[in-house]
Design a protein around this motif. Structure first.
Motif, mmCIF file in Angstrom:
data_model
loop_
_atom_site.group_PDB
_atom_site.id
_atom_site.type_symbol
_atom_site.label_atom_id
_atom_site.label_comp_id
_atom_site.label_asym_id
_atom_site.label_seq_id
_atom_site.Cartn_x
_atom_site.Cartn_y
_atom_site.Cartn_z
ATOM 1 N N GLU A 231 -4.164 -13.455 -14.204
ATOM 2 C CA GLU A 231 -3.166 -12.948 -13.269
ATOM 3 C C GLU A 231 -2.770 -14.051 -12.285
ATOM 4 O OE1 GLU A 231 -1.729 -10.120 -13.395
ATOM 5 O OE2 GLU A 231 -3.079 -8.653 -14.332
ATOM 6 N N THR A 232 -1.581 -13.897 -11.701
ATOM 7 C CA THR A 232 -1.105 -14.851 -10.695
ATOM 8 C C THR A 232 -1.457 -14.342 -9.308
ATOM 9 O OG1 THR A 232 0.729 -15.597 -12.086
ATOM 10 C CG2 THR A 232 0.932 -15.980 -9.720
ATOM 11 N N ALA A 233 -2.146 -15.179 -8.539
ATOM 12 C CA ALA A 233 -2.503 -14.844 -7.161
ATOM 13 C C ALA A 233 -2.624 -16.132 -6.361
ATOM 14 C CB ALA A 233 -3.813 -14.060 -7.113
ATOM 15 N N ILE A 234 -2.092 -16.120 -5.144
ATOM 16 C CA ILE A 234 -2.130 -17.313 -4.286
ATOM 17 C C ILE A 234 -2.503 -16.882 -2.873
ATOM 18 C CG2 ILE A 234 -0.783 -19.198 -3.278
ATOM 19 C CD1 ILE A 234 1.048 -19.055 -5.735
ATOM 20 N N VAL A 235 -3.484 -17.560 -2.296
ATOM 21 C CA VAL A 235 -3.833 -17.386 -0.885
ATOM 22 C C VAL A 235 -3.786 -18.765 -0.248
ATOM 23 C CG1 VAL A 235 -5.548 -16.624 0.791
ATOM 24 C CG2 VAL A 235 -5.300 -15.392 -1.383
ATOM 25 N N THR A 236 -2.797 -18.982 0.598
ATOM 26 C CA THR A 236 -2.621 -20.281 1.245
ATOM 27 C C THR A 236 -2.816 -20.134 2.753
ATOM 28 O OG1 THR A 236 -1.067 -21.101 -0.413
ATOM 29 C CG2 THR A 236 -0.973 -22.133 1.753
ATOM 30 N N VAL A 237 -3.709 -20.939 3.311
ATOM 31 C CA VAL A 237 -3.866 -20.995 4.766
ATOM 32 C C VAL A 237 -2.911 -22.082 5.265
ATOM 33 C CG1 VAL A 237 -5.436 -21.349 6.697
ATOM 34 C CG2 VAL A 237 -6.270 -20.260 4.590
ATOM 35 N N GLY A 238 -1.811 -21.656 5.867
ATOM 36 C CA GLY A 238 -0.791 -22.613 6.282
ATOM 37 C C GLY A 238 -0.966 -23.137 7.689
ATOM 38 N N ALA A 239 -1.728 -22.421 8.517
ATOM 39 C CA ALA A 239 -1.906 -22.866 9.907
ATOM 40 C C ALA A 239 -3.271 -22.431 10.410
ATOM 41 C CB ALA A 239 -0.816 -22.285 10.792
ATOM 42 N N MET A 240 -3.907 -23.342 11.161
ATOM 43 C CA MET A 240 -5.178 -23.057 11.834
ATOM 44 C C MET A 240 -5.085 -23.674 13.217
ATOM 45 S SD MET A 240 -9.054 -24.078 10.659
ATOM 46 C CE MET A 240 -10.460 -23.776 11.723
ATOM 47 N N GLN A 241 -5.228 -22.848 14.249
ATOM 48 C CA GLN A 241 -5.015 -23.322 15.612
ATOM 49 C C GLN A 241 -6.148 -22.838 16.511
ATOM 50 O OE1 GLN A 241 -1.189 -21.437 15.965
ATOM 51 N NE2 GLN A 241 -0.072 -23.304 15.488
ATOM 52 N N ALA A 242 -6.673 -23.785 17.290
ATOM 53 C CA ALA A 242 -7.753 -23.433 18.209
ATOM 54 C C ALA A 242 -7.972 -24.557 19.209
ATOM 55 C CB ALA A 242 -9.047 -23.174 17.448
ATOM 56 N N GLY A 243 -8.150 -24.183 20.465
ATOM 57 C CA GLY A 243 -8.589 -25.120 21.488
ATOM 58 C C GLY A 243 -7.641 -26.263 21.793
ATOM 59 N N GLN A 244 -8.016 -27.040 22.851
ATOM 60 C CA GLN A 244 -7.219 -28.180 23.286
ATOM 61 C C GLN A 244 -8.062 -29.376 23.702
ATOM 62 O OE1 GLN A 244 -4.811 -26.348 26.399
ATOM 63 N NE2 GLN A 244 -3.085 -26.134 24.990
ATOM 64 N N ALA A 245 -9.310 -29.130 24.000
ATOM 65 C CA ALA A 245 -10.153 -30.214 24.506
ATOM 66 C C ALA A 245 -11.411 -30.338 23.646
ATOM 67 C CB ALA A 245 -10.552 -29.954 25.961
ATOM 68 N N ALA A 246 -11.906 -31.578 23.513
ATOM 69 C CA ALA A 246 -13.063 -31.835 22.655
ATOM 70 C C ALA A 246 -14.337 -31.197 23.182
ATOM 71 C CB ALA A 246 -13.266 -33.342 22.510
ATOM 72 N N ASN A 247 -14.448 -31.032 24.506
ATOM 73 C CA ASN A 247 -15.698 -30.519 25.086
ATOM 74 C C ASN A 247 -15.605 -29.060 25.508
ATOM 75 O OD1 ASN A 247 -13.970 -30.905 27.212
ATOM 76 N ND2 ASN A 247 -15.527 -31.761 28.604
ATOM 77 N N VAL A 248 -14.608 -28.357 24.969
ATOM 78 C CA VAL A 248 -14.450 -26.934 25.300
ATOM 79 C C VAL A 248 -14.405 -26.119 24.008
ATOM 80 C CG1 VAL A 248 -12.978 -25.189 26.361
ATOM 81 C CG2 VAL A 248 -13.183 -27.450 27.423
ATOM 82 N N ILE A 249 -15.313 -25.178 23.889
ATOM 83 C CA ILE A 249 -15.269 -24.225 22.773
ATOM 84 C C ILE A 249 -14.339 -23.097 23.195
ATOM 85 C CG2 ILE A 249 -16.587 -22.538 21.453
ATOM 86 C CD1 ILE A 249 -18.985 -24.456 21.684
ATOM 87 N N PRO A 250 -13.258 -22.879 22.463
ATOM 88 C CA PRO A 250 -12.273 -21.873 22.886
ATOM 89 C C PRO A 250 -12.773 -20.454 22.649
ATOM 90 C CG PRO A 250 -11.653 -22.760 20.761
ATOM 91 C CD PRO A 250 -12.864 -23.546 21.206
ATOM 92 N N ALA A 251 -12.089 -19.527 23.297
ATOM 93 C CA ALA A 251 -12.459 -18.121 23.130
ATOM 94 C C ALA A 251 -11.835 -17.514 21.888
ATOM 95 C CB ALA A 251 -12.049 -17.328 24.369
ATOM 96 N N THR A 252 -10.722 -18.100 21.423
ATOM 97 C CA THR A 252 -10.041 -17.557 20.249
ATOM 98 C C THR A 252 -9.598 -18.687 19.327
ATOM 99 O OG1 THR A 252 -7.861 -17.567 21.310
ATOM 100 C CG2 THR A 252 -9.178 -15.545 21.521
#
Length: 393
Positions: A231-252
């Protein structure tokens, strides 16, 4: 263009139709903003004697020509452009910054107009012809909006057809496929809710980035282990976004997925497994997943009888050398699928010539091949005359 196949009356206005196509190309409009394009289309059709209805599905146009008793036929062309900055450098390049006809809808519109002009003057058919100029195919679901606006109640059709150009197929060659032909297209927005904090003390946080990374990898197992390999099936993750600073673990953190299938059953199974996997994987890291699963275009399924008729018309008119009788399905999507859910019909392919890295669909270097214009218009005439053939006396 092959002069021997093109109707003389269409060949005589080829240059005029090319100029019209290039005018549309130079003045592209995004979905539901096709005001100038629909004005042009409606004006030409009215001049040729069609009964023109404006505003069907916002900026859509339907032109009707009735010639005696018989069946009703619909032919659809899409009108909208894409939010892409053109790089062709052609004399007729887009004059609207950041918008271009990168999918050939300018050519589709011009082809149907060329056929419309001929059919108005040489109505060798009996029945009702509805020409459907649709807005917002590129993600806006213009076909669905036209249907919700009463398209098939106001303009009943016994069958409906559409055509799309395909770079990589010889210019003007026609291709056909019965059954599932183009994939469904769904978009999934996933938000992972964790607990942010200092990157130096990760033990005090719930890191949504790690959960995201695990989910990205796990999603690929759905196609590999939950879907029949045939069967034909495609799951593509086109975007992943999180955080802005190297020393901060984001909440989302967020993921955006494109999900495609060639059958309704596989489409449903993908949604089930994505929802289950994302929810469980997030929970395993102590995070919470918020899933916004947006259903887009359904699977496009060509009806067998109508596809066979369309194929037979092409073979009789153009011969085997110019016809691809059975195409492999495409993994792209198309909102003509909504129309085919409501009315029998078929979606036809027409070659646009060799594909190159700079001249493919949705590419800033793309342009419709004008050599296909008169051939496509002539085919539409042949299909109309076959489907709405006058009864034998």
């Amino acid at each position: 263009m092959s002069p021997s196949l093109v109707l003389p009356e269409i060949a005589a206005v080829h240059d005029e139709m090319v100029a019209l196509r290039r005018h549309i190309h130079a003045h592209p409009e995004l979905g539901f903003q096709e005001f100038a394009t629909s004005d042009l289309v409606a004006q030409r059709l009215a001049e040729w004697g069609y009964r023109v209805t404006r505003g069907v599905g916002q900026t859509g146009v339907v032109a009707t020509l009735q010639r005696g008793p018989g069946k009703s036929l619909g032919i659809r062309a899409d009108m909208d452009a894409l939010p892409i900055a053109e790089t062709t450098g052609l004399p007729h390049a887009s004059t609207h910054s950041g918008v271009m006809h990168a999918c050939g809808h300018d050519g589709h519109t011009a082809m149907l107009l060329a056929a419309a002009r001929y059919l108005a003057r040489q109505p060798n058919f009996s029945g009702t012809l509805h020409l459907i100029f649709q807005p917002a195919e590129e993600g806006g679901g213009g076909a669905r909006v036209m249907i919700e606006d009463g398209l098939f109640e106001r303009f009943p059709c016994d069958a409906v057809f559409a055509m799309h150009n395909v770079p990589g197929f010889p210019a003007g060659h026609l291709g056909f496929a019965s059954g599932p032909f183009m994939c469904s297209a769904d978009t999934v927005h996933i938000t992972l809710h964790g607990h942010g904090g200092h990157g130096a003390v990760p033990q005090s946080t719930v890191d949504p980035v790690v959960a995201c990374a695990a989910i990205v990898m796990s999603l690929q197992t759905i196609v590999a282990r939950n879907i029949d390999p045939q069967e034909t099936a495609i799951v593509t993750v086109g975007a992943m976004q999180a955080g802005q600073a190297a020393n901060v673990i984001p909440a989302t953190a967020t993921l955006t997925l494109s999900v495609r299938a060639l059958t309704a059953a596989v489409r449903e199974r993908l949604e089930q497994r994505i929802t289950e996997l994302v929810t469980a994987q997030a929970a395993s890291f102590g995070a919470r997943a918020e899933i916004d699963y947006q259903h887009g275009y359904p699977v496009l399924v060509n009806h067998p009888a109508e596809t066979e008729l369309a194929r037979a018309v092409a073979l009789e008119w153009a011969g085997e050398n110019r016809v691809i009788p059975t195409l492999r399905p495409f993994t792209a999507s198309e909102d003509f699928a909504f129309m085919l859910e409501k009315c029998p019909g078929s979606y036809i392919s027409i070659g646009n010539g060799p594909a190159t890295p700079g001249n493919s669909l949705h590419n800033p270097g793309y342009d419709f091949n004008d050599d296909s214009l008169s051939l496509g218009a002539t085919y539409w005439v042949k299909l109309v005359e076959r489907f709405l053939a006058r009864p034998a006396v």
